[in-house]
Enzyme design. Structure first.
Site, short mmCIF file in Angstrom:
data_model
loop_
_atom_site.label_atom_id
_atom_site.label_comp_id
_atom_site.label_asym_id
_atom_site.label_seq_id
_atom_site.Cartn_x
_atom_site.Cartn_y
_atom_site.Cartn_z
CG HIS A 31 -6.90 5.22 0.82
ND1 HIS A 31 -7.81 6.43 0.94
CD2 HIS A 31 -7.84 4.40 1.49
CE1 HIS A 31 -8.78 6.27 1.69
NE2 HIS A 31 -8.66 4.70 1.88
CE1 TYR B 277 -4.07 -2.01 0.49
CE2 TYR B 277 -2.78 -3.28 2.24
CZ TYR B 277 -3.88 -3.02 1.53
OH TYR B 277 -4.56 -3.96 1.50
CE1 TYR C 250 -4.34 -3.57 5.49
CE2 TYR C 250 -4.49 -4.69 7.50
CZ TYR C 250 -4.04 -4.66 6.40
OH TYR C 250 -2.93 -5.49 5.95
CG ASN D 291 -12.02 -0.47 7.52
OD1 ASN D 291 -10.90 -0.79 8.04
ND2 ASN D 291 -12.75 -1.03 7.14
CG ASP E 51 -7.06 9.65 0.52
OD1 ASP E 51 -6.79 9.32 1.97
OD2 ASP E 51 -7.78 9.23 -0.16
CG ASN F 46 -14.47 3.76 4.59
OD1 ASN F 46 -15.62 4.27 4.82
ND2 ASN F 46 -14.24 2.91 3.72
#
Length: 200
Positions: free
Chosen positions: A28, A23, A79, A81, A106, A127
């Site tokens: 994000h 990632y 993570y 969310n 972001d 989220n």
């Protein structure tokens, strides 16, 4: 007394993103990128937090002397969310009021590279912000890093989890640097000054 006038307590600066090398360069994850640069400037290294599922680093930003501010830099490792749990655990541990929390994230509804700083507001479908707001309310600062909207009919989830394009990467270092400057200005000089200097 305004939160920026009380220099004794720390600010908690949370860069939002997803953990893991897969990632790392996603749109994000720009919050992580800014947090990493701030850590580099402070001259420290992130360590695993004992109190939460997060990486954390303590230091000072701003001019040396009375103008500097204590900060706790945080990268949630839960993570995106689920960011609210680790950030809130550290917020409570360091006794930081929500008004002295800064989320770097972001933002789809702003053109690529544009910055907007604000206090409070909704989550706009993000989220990470939804999770923070659910954990300790909406009265925290946001440093919104524009990534623009997805092209054509590309789903938003696919767009934010893709790496920045080669064209975007040409400017990315400069833009991340500017976002880090904006965070430092917000913490050291207050929201109004930072908005005047960095909102575009």
């Amino acid at each position: 007394m305004g939160v920026t006038e009380d220099a004794a307590g720390p600010w908690l600066i949370a860069g939002l993103g997803n953990p893991g090398p897969g990632y790392a360069m996603n749109r994000h994850n720009v919050g992580f990128m800014v947090a990493d640069l701030l850590a580099e400037r402070v001259g420290g290294r992130f360590k695993r937090a004992a109190k939460a599922q997060a990486q954390v680093m303590e230091g000072r930003v701003g001019s040396p002397g009375p103008g500097s501010r204590r900060v706790v830099l945080v990268k949630p490792m839960s993570y995106m969310n689920l960011s609210g749990g680790p950030v809130n655990a550290l917020r409570e541990f360091y006794k930081v009021p929500p008004q002295r929390v800064v989320a770097i994230h972001d933002e789809l509804d702003i053109d690529y590279g544009t910055l907007r700083l604000k206090l409070g507001g909704g989550d706009n479908g993000h989220n990470g912000l939804k999770s923070l707001t659910g954990a300790f309310g909406r009265d925290y600062h946001r440093v919104r890093f524009g990534i623009g909207r997805p092209p054509g009919r590309m789903p938003v989830a696919d767009f934010v989890l893709k790496d920045f394009s080669s064209a975007e990467r040409k400017e990315l270092d400069y833009l991340v640097d500017r976002a880090a400057d904006a965070v430092e200005c917000l913490v050291a000089e207050g929201l109004e000054r930072a908005q005047s200097a960095y909102n575009s």
